[in-house]
Design a protein around this motif. Structure first.
Motif, PDB file in Angstrom:
ATOM      1  N   LEU A  29     -21.154  -5.970  12.860  1.00  0.00           N
ATOM      2  CA  LEU A  29     -21.436  -5.963  14.305  1.00  0.00           C
ATOM      3  C   LEU A  29     -22.916  -5.996  14.567  1.00  0.00           C
ATOM      4  O   LEU A  29     -23.420  -6.704  15.470  1.00  0.00           O
ATOM      5  CB  LEU A  29     -20.779  -4.750  14.963  1.00  0.00           C
ATOM      6  N   ASN A  30     -23.682  -5.250  13.904  1.00  0.00           N
ATOM      7  CA  ASN A  30     -25.124  -5.184  14.162  1.00  0.00           C
ATOM      8  C   ASN A  30     -25.776  -6.543  13.941  1.00  0.00           C
ATOM      9  O   ASN A  30     -26.855  -6.826  14.485  1.00  0.00           O
ATOM     10  CB  ASN A  30     -25.768  -4.135  13.256  1.00  0.00           C
ATOM     11  N   GLN A  31     -25.194  -7.317  13.232  1.00  0.00           N
ATOM     12  CA  GLN A  31     -25.779  -8.605  12.989  1.00  0.00           C
ATOM     13  C   GLN A  31     -25.714  -9.476  14.233  1.00  0.00           C
ATOM     14  O   GLN A  31     -26.503 -10.414  14.367  1.00  0.00           O
ATOM     15  CB  GLN A  31     -25.029  -9.291  11.833  1.00  0.00           C
ATOM     16  N   ALA A  32     -24.840  -9.175  15.222  1.00  0.00           N
ATOM     17  CA  ALA A  32     -24.644 -10.021  16.380  1.00  0.00           C
ATOM     18  C   ALA A  32     -25.207  -9.451  17.654  1.00  0.00           C
ATOM     19  O   ALA A  32     -25.141 -10.090  18.667  1.00  0.00           O
ATOM     20  CB  ALA A  32     -23.161 -10.342  16.536  1.00  0.00           C
ATOM     21  N   GLU A  33     -25.665  -8.229  17.726  1.00  0.00           N
ATOM     22  CA  GLU A  33     -26.054  -7.607  19.007  1.00  0.00           C
ATOM     23  C   GLU A  33     -27.519  -7.854  19.256  1.00  0.00           C
ATOM     24  O   GLU A  33     -28.316  -8.039  18.318  1.00  0.00           O
ATOM     25  CB  GLU A  33     -25.736  -6.096  18.973  1.00  0.00           C
ATOM     26  N   ALA A  34     -27.838  -7.739  20.657  1.00  0.00           N
ATOM     27  CA  ALA A  34     -29.246  -7.762  21.102  1.00  0.00           C
ATOM     28  C   ALA A  34     -29.346  -6.711  22.156  1.00  0.00           C
ATOM     29  O   ALA A  34     -28.651  -6.765  23.156  1.00  0.00           O
ATOM     30  CB  ALA A  34     -29.643  -9.125  21.660  1.00  0.00           C
ATOM     31  N   GLN A  35     -30.168  -5.706  21.884  1.00  0.00           N
ATOM     32  CA  GLN A  35     -30.210  -4.522  22.741  1.00  0.00           C
ATOM     33  C   GLN A  35     -31.212  -4.749  23.864  1.00  0.00           C
ATOM     34  O   GLN A  35     -32.341  -5.177  23.603  1.00  0.00           O
ATOM     35  CB  GLN A  35     -30.594  -3.277  21.910  1.00  0.00           C
ATOM     36  N   ILE A  36     -30.784  -4.373  25.155  1.00  0.00           N
ATOM     37  CA  ILE A  36     -31.614  -4.541  26.361  1.00  0.00           C
ATOM     38  C   ILE A  36     -31.745  -3.138  26.972  1.00  0.00           C
ATOM     39  O   ILE A  36     -30.783  -2.368  27.026  1.00  0.00           O
ATOM     40  CB  ILE A  36     -30.976  -5.512  27.352  1.00  0.00           C
ATOM     41  N   ARG A  37     -32.928  -2.824  27.479  1.00  0.00           N
ATOM     42  CA  ARG A  37     -33.186  -1.495  28.092  1.00  0.00           C
ATOM     43  C   ARG A  37     -33.773  -1.683  29.466  1.00  0.00           C
ATOM     44  O   ARG A  37     -34.766  -2.419  29.631  1.00  0.00           O
ATOM     45  CB  ARG A  37     -34.171  -0.727  27.202  1.00  0.00           C
ATOM     46  N   TYR A  38     -33.205  -1.001  30.463  1.00  0.00           N
ATOM     47  CA  TYR A  38     -33.678  -1.099  31.832  1.00  0.00           C
ATOM     48  C   TYR A  38     -34.050   0.303  32.263  1.00  0.00           C
ATOM     49  O   TYR A  38     -33.397   1.271  31.883  1.00  0.00           O
ATOM     50  CB  TYR A  38     -32.624  -1.643  32.792  1.00  0.00           C
ATOM     51  N   THR A  39     -35.035   0.440  33.101  1.00  0.00           N
ATOM     52  CA  THR A  39     -35.424   1.738  33.677  1.00  0.00           C
ATOM     53  C   THR A  39     -35.271   1.632  35.171  1.00  0.00           C
ATOM     54  O   THR A  39     -35.912   0.751  35.809  1.00  0.00           O
ATOM     55  CB  THR A  39     -36.865   2.094  33.316  1.00  0.00           C
ATOM     56  N   ILE A  40     -34.543   2.592  35.734  1.00  0.00           N
ATOM     57  CA  ILE A  40     -34.307   2.615  37.176  1.00  0.00           C
ATOM     58  C   ILE A  40     -34.429   4.074  37.645  1.00  0.00           C
ATOM     59  O   ILE A  40     -34.147   5.013  36.887  1.00  0.00           O
ATOM     60  CB  ILE A  40     -32.922   2.057  37.535  1.00  0.00           C
ATOM     61  N   LEU A  49     -30.344  -3.919  42.588  1.00  0.00           N
ATOM     62  CA  LEU A  49     -30.495  -4.691  41.375  1.00  0.00           C
ATOM     63  C   LEU A  49     -31.113  -3.816  40.320  1.00  0.00           C
ATOM     64  O   LEU A  49     -32.140  -3.158  40.533  1.00  0.00           O
ATOM     65  CB  LEU A  49     -31.397  -5.926  41.625  1.00  0.00           C
ATOM     66  N   VAL A  50     -30.475  -3.974  39.158  1.00  0.00           N
ATOM     67  CA  VAL A  50     -31.004  -3.242  38.012  1.00  0.00           C
ATOM     68  C   VAL A  50     -31.840  -4.208  37.158  1.00  0.00           C
ATOM     69  O   VAL A  50     -32.954  -3.931  36.741  1.00  0.00           O
ATOM     70  CB  VAL A  50     -29.864  -2.612  37.212  1.00  0.00           C
ATOM     71  N   GLY A  51     -31.245  -5.363  36.913  1.00  0.00           N
ATOM     72  CA  GLY A  51     -31.956  -6.356  36.109  1.00  0.00           C
ATOM     73  C   GLY A  51     -31.073  -7.582  35.915  1.00  0.00           C
ATOM     74  O   GLY A  51     -29.887  -7.571  36.176  1.00  0.00           O
ATOM     75  N   ASN A  52     -31.736  -8.746  35.450  1.00  0.00           N
ATOM     76  CA  ASN A  52     -31.004  -9.983  35.202  1.00  0.00           C
ATOM     77  C   ASN A  52     -30.727  -9.993  33.728  1.00  0.00           C
ATOM     78  O   ASN A  52     -31.587 -10.293  32.891  1.00  0.00           O
ATOM     79  CB  ASN A  52     -31.849 -11.163  35.603  1.00  0.00           C
ATOM     80  N   VAL A  53     -29.504  -9.649  33.439  1.00  0.00           N
ATOM     81  CA  VAL A  53     -29.125  -9.499  32.050  1.00  0.00           C
ATOM     82  C   VAL A  53     -28.975 -10.835  31.367  1.00  0.00           C
ATOM     83  O   VAL A  53     -29.234 -10.992  30.182  1.00  0.00           O
ATOM     84  CB  VAL A  53     -27.836  -8.664  31.943  1.00  0.00           C
ATOM     85  N   LEU A 121     -21.318  -8.936  21.424  1.00  0.00           N
ATOM     86  CA  LEU A 121     -21.417  -7.547  21.987  1.00  0.00           C
ATOM     87  C   LEU A 121     -22.895  -7.250  22.141  1.00  0.00           C
ATOM     88  O   LEU A 121     -23.645  -7.221  21.145  1.00  0.00           O
ATOM     89  CB  LEU A 121     -20.775  -6.528  21.039  1.00  0.00           C
ATOM     90  N   HIS A 122     -23.297  -7.010  23.445  1.00  0.00           N
ATOM     91  CA  HIS A 122     -24.715  -6.787  23.714  1.00  0.00           C
ATOM     92  C   HIS A 122     -24.837  -5.412  24.357  1.00  0.00           C
ATOM     93  O   HIS A 122     -24.353  -5.185  25.471  1.00  0.00           O
ATOM     94  CB  HIS A 122     -25.283  -7.859  24.664  1.00  0.00           C
ATOM     95  N   PRO A 123     -25.479  -4.452  23.676  1.00  0.00           N
ATOM     96  CA  PRO A 123     -25.670  -3.121  24.275  1.00  0.00           C
ATOM     97  C   PRO A 123     -26.791  -3.170  25.317  1.00  0.00           C
ATOM     98  O   PRO A 123     -27.788  -3.861  25.120  1.00  0.00           O
ATOM     99  CB  PRO A 123     -26.047  -2.240  23.079  1.00  0.00           C
ATOM    100  N   VAL A 124     -26.581  -2.392  26.342  1.00  0.00           N
ATOM    101  CA  VAL A 124     -27.558  -2.280  27.432  1.00  0.00           C
ATOM    102  C   VAL A 124     -27.787  -0.779  27.658  1.00  0.00           C
ATOM    103  O   VAL A 124     -26.827  -0.018  27.811  1.00  0.00           O
ATOM    104  CB  VAL A 124     -27.074  -2.944  28.720  1.00  0.00           C
ATOM    105  N   THR A 125     -29.056  -0.472  27.642  1.00  0.00           N
ATOM    106  CA  THR A 125     -29.409   0.950  27.910  1.00  0.00           C
ATOM    107  C   THR A 125     -30.103   1.028  29.244  1.00  0.00           C
ATOM    108  O   THR A 125     -31.096   0.315  29.471  1.00  0.00           O
ATOM    109  CB  THR A 125     -30.314   1.506  26.818  1.00  0.00           C
ATOM    110  N   ILE A 126     -29.596   1.932  30.072  1.00  0.00           N
ATOM    111  CA  ILE A 126     -30.181   2.152  31.392  1.00  0.00           C
ATOM    112  C   ILE A 126     -30.831   3.536  31.362  1.00  0.00           C
ATOM    113  O   ILE A 126     -30.167   4.561  31.146  1.00  0.00           O
ATOM    114  CB  ILE A 126     -29.128   2.101  32.498  1.00  0.00           C
ATOM    115  N   GLU A 127     -32.140   3.562  31.498  1.00  0.00           N
ATOM    116  CA  GLU A 127     -32.873   4.851  31.589  1.00  0.00           C
ATOM    117  C   GLU A 127     -33.034   5.164  33.052  1.00  0.00           C
ATOM    118  O   GLU A 127     -33.592   4.377  33.813  1.00  0.00           O
ATOM    119  CB  GLU A 127     -34.211   4.731  30.895  1.00  0.00           C
ATOM    120  N   VAL A 128     -32.598   6.370  33.382  1.00  0.00           N
ATOM    121  CA  VAL A 128     -32.653   6.820  34.771  1.00  0.00           C
ATOM    122  C   VAL A 128     -33.859   7.715  34.904  1.00  0.00           C
ATOM    123  O   VAL A 128     -33.963   8.767  34.207  1.00  0.00           O
ATOM    124  CB  VAL A 128     -31.392   7.573  35.174  1.00  0.00           C
ATOM    125  N   LEU A 129     -34.726   7.346  35.765  1.00  0.00           N
ATOM    126  CA  LEU A 129     -35.944   8.111  36.011  1.00  0.00           C
ATOM    127  C   LEU A 129     -35.658   9.174  37.080  1.00  0.00           C
ATOM    128  O   LEU A 129     -34.957   8.909  38.072  1.00  0.00           O
ATOM    129  CB  LEU A 129     -37.073   7.185  36.428  1.00  0.00           C
TER     130      LEU A 129
END
Length: 1258
Positions: A29-40, A49-53, A121-129
Motif C-alpha cells: 500500500l505505501n508504494q501507492a499513496e501520496a500524503q496531503i496535509r491541509y491546515t484550517i 474550502l479546505v483545499g483543492n485535492v 489510496l491517498h491519505p489527507v491530513t487536516i490540521e485544525v488550528l
C-alpha cells in the motif's frame, strides 16, 4: 496437561502468520499513496474550502469521477466533504478543535481518498488550528476554604485550576488573585504543561478580627482578544481555640432559703468566649464539686442558670460554696465561685435524747436528786436553734441545764409516794423560732416506797365480849391496821406485845393471826378467875427497819352460869354430923339456922333463892326465899320427931339455873344427950379421907420436884464452870501464833493485810470481859502497779457524768449504765481516743457524741450468779507511745424478785404427843429464797383450811418470821388423829412470790385415859352384889367385869387382876376377859359376904388402872344376903396408914429442900464478902475500874499488869482469848479496916495459885 499445552502452541503460530500478512499488505500500500496535509482554523463554516485535492494530488476530475473517489474515514463524524466535481475539499461539519483533540496539539485528523480501477489510496491530513474561542473556566463559581487562624505563615493552599479548552497562546496563561493582603499567589506548571496556582499565607490570620475573607481568582488566557475566567474564593477563617471562656464575675454571691422548692432559680452565671463556632460554644457545669452538690443543684448547660434540684438543709450546709466551669468545644475552660448562703428556716424541732433515766426513785430522795439526763439538740441556728426546756404541769420536779445541750431532770421538793405514787413528767423542749417548734417527751416515773408510815389502826381501843367457857381457838375479834405504804412496806403483821396477865404471858390466853389480825382464844376463859383481858396488839409493817403502832384490846369475859351455888354453912362433912337444935318450946318463926351460900358467878347468875325440897315434917319448917333462914312455921310439940332432916335447894337465877342441895340436920330436943342418942348411927363419908390423900400426894410431888430441880441446876452450873475453866485456862499445849481463818493479825507480822487495834479490858474473872474494837489503823489504800517503771505523763481525763448503781438485774441489754466524758489535751493522733473494757464482762462501750461514751449492758443479768462487777474502763490514745488512763466502776446488781421461796422438803411431817402444853413448838418449816434483802425476806403464812369444821388457826399458830409451828391448844388423840395443813412461804418482793408445802402433824396417843368400868356399875350408896349359890361348881361364872379404854393401840390393851379378896382361894379373874369364876367348890364354910377388888390395867407406859369392887354373896336366898350386907362399914385402917406415910414423906423432902436452899444462899454470901475484901477498898483509885477488873493500860494505878494475847475475829460473835500469866506476882492485899496508904507486900503464894483463881500461872 498435554492437551492444554498443544492448544497454546497453535494460538501462537496463528498470530505470527497474520502479522506477516499485514506487513506485506502495508508495504504494498505505501508504494501507492501520496500524503496531503491541509491546515484550517477551527470553527469554519460548513462548505468552507479546505483545499483543492485534485490539484494537489495531480489528479484530473475524470479520474476522480471514474475512480469513484470517495473519502474513507473511520470516524462517525465526517468533518470534510469531497467535491468530486470540483476536486475540492470543503467543511462538511463544524470543527471544534477542543472537541476533536482536546488538549492534544497540534490537532489534526486524517482520512483517505479512495480511488478504484485502479485502486488508489491517498491519505489527507487536516490540521485544525486553535481559535481563542474559549475563556478559562473554573469548575465551580465559588470556592470555600476553611483555614485555621493558627495556620503558620507560608502555608500553601492549592487553588482549583481553571480549564481553557484553547491551547497554545490561546490557552491559560496566568492567574491573578485579588485582594492579596494576607495571601500571595504562586503559579506552577505541571509536567504536562498545565498551570495551577497556590495561595501562600504571608500574614497571620485572626478570626476574631476578620473571620471571613472574600477573594477573586482571575484566570487569563493568551488569546486576542484575551479571555478570562474568575472564581470567587471565600476563605472562612477557622477559629482556633486560642481564647478561653471568661466569666463576667469571679465570684457570684447569692442566698437561698432552705427547703426551697425544686426548680427555684438561684443565680445565672455568664461567660463569654471570643472564639466562635464550636470553640465559642460554651457548656456550663459544676466543677469538681464536693459530694452532694450535683444532687442538690441543677445547671442549664447552655444558659448557666442554676436551679434547686433537691431539698437544701441548713443544718447540713449553712453556706454552700462550689465552682461552676464554662468549657468551650476546644476544651478551654474558666471557672467562677458560687457562694450561696442558706437562710435558716425553723424546720427542725428540738430532738430529745434520753441519756439516762432512773425509775423508780425512792420517795426519801432529797430535793435536787437527779433522776434523768437528757440531751436536747436543735439543728437550726440562731434563734431557731435556741432551746428552752420546761416541765409541763405543776409537779415537784425541775429541769436544769448543767452542760451545753444537757439537761438534768431533778426533784424540786420532797416526794411522798402516798400522795403521788407515779408521775408522768412531760418535758417540753421548744426553740425560739417563728413559729416556734417544740418536742415533748413523757417520762413515767414511779416513786418507790420508803417505809415512812407506820400502820394505823382504824380505831382506838378495841373491845369485845366473849362468854366464858368458850372453846379454845374460838375467834374473838379482828383488829385492822392500814399502812399507806405499798408492797412489803404496807404488809402488816399483827403481833401480841409480851406482857403478863395474872402472872402468865398473854400468849397463854389469846393468839393472833399475823396476817388477818384475827384474835383467837387459846384457852377456855373462866369469868370467875379473869374478868377481862387487856393486852396490846402491835401492827408492824414489813419495811426495813419496820415501823409499828400499838392498840389496846380489851376483851370482856361475860359470865355464864357455870358454877352452882356453894353452901358455906352449914358445913357438909364426911364423917361427923352437925345438927341444929330446936327446943321444944320454940315458938312460931323461931330461927333454926341460916343457910349461907354464895355463887361465884356474877349478876343475875349469882342471885340465889332458897327452897325447901325435902323435910321430915314439911309443916314444921320453912326457908326464906331470899335469905335462906330456916324458921319454924308452927309451934313445936312433943309429937315432933327428934331427928329432923331438911334438904334445902339453893338455886341461882341463871339460864339455865344451877342449884346445890344441903342437908340440914335439926334436932328437936331440949338436951344434948337426947340428940346424941339419935345421931350415933351416922356413917362416915369417905370423901374427906379421899381429899386429904389427894392433897398430901400433890404436896409431896411438888416439893420433890423443886428439890430435884435445885440439885440438877447446882450440878449443871458446877460442870459448866469446870468445863469453861478447862477451856480458858488449863491448857498445857504451847501457844503457837496460828490465826484461824477470818482472824486478824494483831502483831503486825504481815500475814494479814491490815492491823486492827483493840482496847481490851479483862476481868480477873474470865466470865466477865468487855472488849472495845478500834477502827483499822488506816483506811487509805495505795494501789501500785508493779510493772510500772516509767515516769508519769499527762494522760486522758475520764469524767463520770452519770453512773447508775445499783442496776436492776432485769435491765434489758442496751441499758445505759454510765456516761463518760473523756478528754485528751493532745491533738491529731495523740488526741484520738479509743475506749475499751478490761476483761470479758457483759458490757460494751459506745461513743455517742464527741468525747462522750456510753457504758451499756450487753446481755441480761442474774444477780444470783453475779451480784456485782468491777468494771475497768481504759481510755488510750493513738500516740507513740500510746498513753492510757483507766477508771474503775463498781456496779452492783440490784435484786429483782424473780425467785420464789423454795422449801427444803416437799412434804413436812411431824409428831406431837397429845396433851401437849398450849404454845409448845411442834416443829419448824424452812424455805430459802435465792433473792436478796427484802425480796429474800420470807414470811410464813397458814393457808385458810378447815380441820373438823374449825379453822386451822384454832389448832396451830405459825411464827411468820421463823416458820415455827406452835400448838394453840392441847391436842386430844381421841378427838383428832392428825392435822393436815398448808404453809405458804411468801417473800417480801413486789409483787410477792410464794410457794406452798403440805404439813402433816400426826398426834401420838398417850396413855392419858384410865380404863372405864362399864360393869358392874359403881354407885355411891346402894350395894349391888352378885349371888353365887352354894352348889356352884369349879369354874362357875360369877360375873364379868366389862371395861373400855378410849386410848388406842397398846394403851387400850386391858388386863384384869384380882387385887384383894375376902377369900382369894375361892375366885379368880380372867386376865384378858375379866370373867370372875370360882376356882374350887363352894362349901358351907365360905362366908356369905365376899368382897373382891378387881384392878383393870391398860398396857401403856406408864400404865393406868381402875379398880372396881365386886360384892359377891354366897347364898341360896335373897333374905340371907340382905341380912349380911346391912352392916357394911368403911374400913378406916387403910386410909389412916396411907395418910401417915404421906405426911412423913412430905416432911422429909421439905427439910432436904430447905437445907439445900440455905446452903446455896450461904455460899453466895460468902463469895460476895470475899469479893468485897479483894476489890472494894475505900481508897480513891483514878481511873476507876469496875470491880474485879484489871488495869490493861499499865497506868500504874494498880500494882501489876496482866498481858493478854488477843485474837479477834472480824466477826465480833466469834472470839477466842488466851490469858497469859500476870506480868508480876506481887499482889495487893487490902485490909478493909486499913485507912492508910497502900503498901506492897510480897506474897509467898500468889492468889493466882488458888484453886478458884480464873488464871493459871505456869
Amino acid at each position: 496437561m498435554e492437551l492444554t499445552e498443544n492448544r497454546r502452541n497453535r494460538g501462537v503460530k496463528w498470530r505470527l502468520q497474520w502479522a506477516v500478512y499485514a506487513f506485506i499488505f502495508l508495504f504494498i500500500l505505501n508504494q501507492a499513496e501520496a500524503q496531503i496535509r491541509y491546515t484550517i482554523p477551527e470553527e469554519m463554516k460548513k462548505g468552507s474550502l479546505v483545499g483543492n485535492v485534485a490539484q494537489d494530488l495531480g489528479l484530473d476530475l475524470k479520474r476522480l469521477r471514474s475512480g469513484r473517489a470517495r473519502i474513507v474515514t473511520g470516524e462517525n463524524i465526517q468533518y470534510i466533504e469531497l467535491k468530486t466535481d470540483k476536486g475540492t475539499l470543503v467543511v462538511n461539519e463544524r470543527i471544534d478543535r477542543e472537541q476533536l483533540c482536546g488538549e492534544v496539539t497540534p490537532c489534526s485528523f486524517t482520512f483517505e481518498i479512495l480511488l478504484e480501477t485502479p485502486m488508489e489510496l491517498h491519505p489527507v491530513t487536516i490540521e485544525v488550528l486553535d481559535v481563542n474561542d474559549n475563556a478559562p473556566t473554573f469548575q465551580n463559581s465559588n470556592f470555600d476554604f476553611e483555614i485555621s487562624e493558627s495556620a503558620a505563615l507560608g502555608s500553601r493552599f492549592v487553588l482549583a485550576s481553571a480549564d481553557d479548552a484553547d491551547v497554545g497562546g490561546n490557552g491559560l496563561q496566568d492567574y491573578v488573585l485579588t485582594p492579596s493582603e494576607h495571601f500571595v499567589l504562586k503559579q506552577h506548571v505541571n509536567p504536562d504543561g498545565s498551570k495551577y496556582a497556590e495561595m501562600v499565607l504571608q500574614k497571620p490570620l485572626d478570626r476574631e478580627q476578620q473571620p471571613r475573607l472574600s477573594l477573586k481568582l482571575l484566570a487569563v488566557d493568551g488569546g486576542n482578544p484575551q479571555r478570562s475566567g474568575t472564581v470567587n474564593i471565600d476563605v472562612n477563617i477557622l477559629d482556633v481555640n486560642d481564647n478561653a471562656p471568661v466569666f463576667n464575675r469571679s465570684v457570684y454571691k447569692t442566698t437561698v432559703i432552705e427547703n426551697a422548692p425544686k426548680g427555684t432559680h438561684i443565680v445565672t452565671v455568664s461567660a463569654s468566649d471570643k472564639d466562635s463556632g464550636s470553640t465559642g460554644m460554651l457548656k456550663y457545669s459544676f466543677s469538681k464539686s464536693k459530694a452532694g452538690i450535683a444532687n442538690m443543684f441543677d445547671i442549664d448547660e447552655s444558659t448557666g442558670r442554676i436551679f434547686v434540684a433537691n431539698a437544701i438543709d441548713f443544718e447540713k450546709d449553712k453556706k454552700i460554696e462550689f465552682r461552676v466551669e464554662a468549657k468551650d468545644q476546644g476544651g478551654l475552660t474558666d471557672s467562677c465561685k458560687i457562694e450561696i448562703e442558706v437562710i435558716d428556716v425553723n424546720d427542725n424541732a428540738p430532738v430529745i435524747n434520753v441519756m439516762s433515766f432512773t425509775s423508780p426513785v425512792s420517795e426519801d430522795s432529797p430535793s435536787g436528786t437527779t433522776i434523768g439526763i437528757i440531751n436536747v439538740k436543735d439543728l437550726d441556728s440562731g434563734d431557731n436553734g435556741q432551746v428552752r426546756c420546761i416541765i409541763d404541769g405543776n409537779i415537784p420536779f425541775k429541769i436544769k441545764s448543767n452542760v451545753r445541750n444537757y439537761y438534768a431532770l431533778m426533784t424540786d421538793a420532797a416526794l411522798d409516794r402516798e400522795h403521788l405514787s407515779e408521775c408522768n413528767i412531760t418535758v417540753i423542749a421548744s426553740d425560739a423560732g417563728s413559729p416556734p417548734l417544740s418536742t415533748k417527751i413523757t417520762f413515767n416515773l414511779k416513786i418507790s416506797d420508803v417505809n415512812d408510815n407506820a400502820p394505823v389502826f382504824q380505831r382506838g381501843p378495841y373491845s369485845a365480849f366473849v362468854s366464858e367457857n368458850n372453846p379454845p381457838g374460838a375467834s374473838l375479834l379482828s383488829v385492822y391496821a392500814k399502812d399507806p405504804d405499798t408492797n412489803q412496806n404496807a404488809r402488816v403483821s399483827y403481833i401480841l406485845e409480851e406482857r403478863g396477865i395474872g402472872g402468865s404471858p398473854v400468849s397463854d390466853y389469846v393468839s393472833i393471826n399475823a396476817e388477818s389480825g384475827v384474835i383467837h382464844a387459846v384457852r377456855s376463859f373462866d369469868y370467875e378467875q379473869l374478868k377481862q383481858l387487856i393486852f396490846v396488839v402491835k401492827a408492824q409493817d414489813g419495811g426495813s427497819p419496820p415501823l409499828s403502832s400499838n392498840v389496846t384490846v380489851k376483851i370482856m369475859i361475860q359470865d355464864q352460869n357455870d358454877n352452882p351455888p356453894q353452901v358455906l354453912y352449914p358445913v357438909q362433912t364426911g364423917g361427923s354430923v352437925v345438927a341444929e337444935m330446936v327446943p321444944r318450946a320454940a315458938d312460931v318463926g323461931y330461927l333454926v339456922t341460916k343457910v349461907v351460900a354464895v355463887d361465884v358467878d356474877s349478876g343475875q347468875n349469882a342471885w340465889l333463892s332458897y327452897k325447901l325440897q325435902k323435910a321430915t315434917d314439911r309443916a314444921l319448917f320453912e326457908v326464906g326465899l331470899q335469905n335462906g333462914e330456916i324458921r319454924t312455921i308452927r309451934q313445936v310439940n312433943d309429937k315432933d320427931a327428934v331427928k329432923q332432916r331438911l334438904t334445902v335447894i339453893v338455886e341461882d337465877n341463871g339460864q339455865p339455873s344451877r342449884s346445890a342441895a344441903v342437908i340440914v340436920n335439926v334436932a328437936v330436943a331440949d338436951s344434948f344427950p337426947e340428940v346424941l342418942s339419935e345421931f350415933t348411927d351416922f356413917t362416915h363419908d369417905k370423901e374427906y379421907n379421899d381429899n386429904l390423900t389427894f392433897y398430901l400426894v400433890l404436896a409431896l410431888a411438888v416439893v420433890s420436884f423443886l428439890f430435884i430441880t435445885c440439885v440438877v441446876v447446882i450440878i449443871s452450873v458446877k460442870i459448866y464452870r469446870w468445863r469453861q475453866s478447862r477451856v480458858m485456862y488449863h491448857s498445857n499445849l504451847p501457844v503457837i501464833p496460828y490465826y484461824p481463818p477470818r482472824y486478824s493479825d494483831t502483831l503486825g507480822t504481815g500475814t494479814l493485810q491490815h492491823v486492827y487495834n483493840y482496847e481490851v479490858c479483862r476481868t480477873t474473872d474470865s466470865r466477865k470481859s468487855d472488849c472495845k474494837f478500834g477502827r483499822a489503823g488506816s483506811q487509805n489504800v495505795l494501789i501500785m502497779d508493779p510493772s510500772s517503771t516509767g515516769t508519769m505523763q499527762r494522760i486522758q481525763m475520764i469524767n463520770i457524768m452519770s453512773f447508775s448503781s445499783p442496776l436492776s438485774e432485769d435491765a434489758p441489754p442496751g441499758t445505759t449504765i454510765a456516761i463518760l466524758n473523756i478528754k485528751d489535751a493532745d491533738s491529731d493522733n495523740n488526741g484520738q481516743i479509743k475506749c475499751s473494757i478490761d476483761g470479758k464482762l457483759p458490757f460494751k462501750i459506745e461513743s455517742s457524741i464527741t468525747n462522750y461514751y456510753n457504758l451499756i449492758s450487753d446481755q441480761y443479768f442474774d444477780r444470783e450468779s453475779v451480784s456485782e462487777y468491777n468494771i475497768t474502763i481504759t481510755a488510750s490514745d493513738f500516740g507513740s507511745p500510746p498513753l492510757s488512763s483507766s477508771t474503775k466502776l463498781h456496779l452492783k446488781i440490784s435484786d429483782v424478785n424473780d425467785n420464789a421461796p423454795l422449801f427444803d422438803k416437799n412434804i413436812y411431817s411431824a409428831y406431837v404427843t397429845e396433851n401437849n402444853s398450849p404454845g409448845i413448838s411442834v416443829f419448824a418449816v424452812s424455805a430459802r429464797d435465792k433473792d436478796w434483802n427484802q425480796n429474800a425476806r420470807i414470811s410464813y403464812l397458814l393457808e385458810d383450811t378447815q380441820v373438823s369444821g374449825s379453822p386451822v388457826s384454832s389448832y396451830v399458830s405459825l411464827n411468820s418470821e421463823t416458820g415455827v409451828l406452835s400448838a394453840v391448844r392441847s391436842f386430844d388423840y381421841e378427838q383428832i388423829k392428825q392435822l393436815q395443813l398448808v404453809v405458804k412461804a411468801q417473800d417480801g418482793g413486789s409483787p410477792p412470790l410464794s410457794s406452798n408445802v403440805t404439813v402433816k402433824i400426826m398426834i401420838q396417843d398417850q396413855n392419858d385415859n384410865p380404863p372405864q368400868v362399864l360393869y358392874p356399875v359403881q354407885t355411891g350408896g346402894s350395894v349391888v352384889a352378885e349371888m353365887v349359890p352354894r352348889a356352884a361348881d369349879v369354874g362357875y361364872l360369877v360375873t364379868k367385869v366389862v371395861a373400855v379404854d378410849v386410848d388406842s393401840g397398846q394403851n387400850a390393851w386391858l388386863s384384869y387382876k384380882l387385887q384383894k379378896a375376902t377369900d382369894r382361894a375361892l375366885f379368880e379373874v380372867g386376865l384378858q376377859n375379866g370373867e370372875i369364876r370360882t376356882i374350887r367348890q363352894v362349901n358351907d364354910k365360905d362366908a356369905v359376904k365376899q368382897r373382891l377388888t378387881v384392878i383393870v390395867e391398860d398396857n401403856g407406859q406408864p400404865s393406868r388402872s381402875a379398880a372396881v369392887i365386886v360384892n359377891v354373896a354366897v347364898a341360896d336366898s335373897f333374905p340371907e344376903v340382905l341380912s349380911e350386907f346391912t352392916d357394911f362399914t368403911h374400913d378406916k385402917e387403910y386410909n389412916d396408914n396411907l395418910t401417915f406415910y404421906l405426911v412423913l414423906a412430905l416432911a422429909v423432902v421439905s427439910f432436904l429442900f430447905i437445907t439445900c436452899v440455905v446452903v446455896i444462899i450461904s455460899v453466895k454470901i460468902y463469895r460476895w464478902r470475899q469479893s468485897r475484901v479483894m476489890y472494894h477498898s475505900n481508897l480513891p483509885v483514878i481511873p476507876y475500874y469496875p470491880p474485879r477488873y484489871s488495869d490493861t493500860l499499865g497506868t500504874g494505878t494498880l500494882q501489876h499488869v496482866y498481858n493478854y494475847e488477843v485474837c479477834r475475829t472480824t466477826d465480833s460473835r466469834k472470839s477466842d482469848c488466851k490469858f497469859g500469866r500476870a506480868g508480876s506476882q506481887n499482889v495487893l492485899i487490902m485490909d478493909p479496916s486499913s485507912t492508910g496508904t497502900m503498901q506492897r507486900i510480897q506474897s509467898e503464894k500468889s492468889i493466882l495459885d488458888e484453886p478458884d483463881s480464873p488464871l493459871e500461872v505456869s
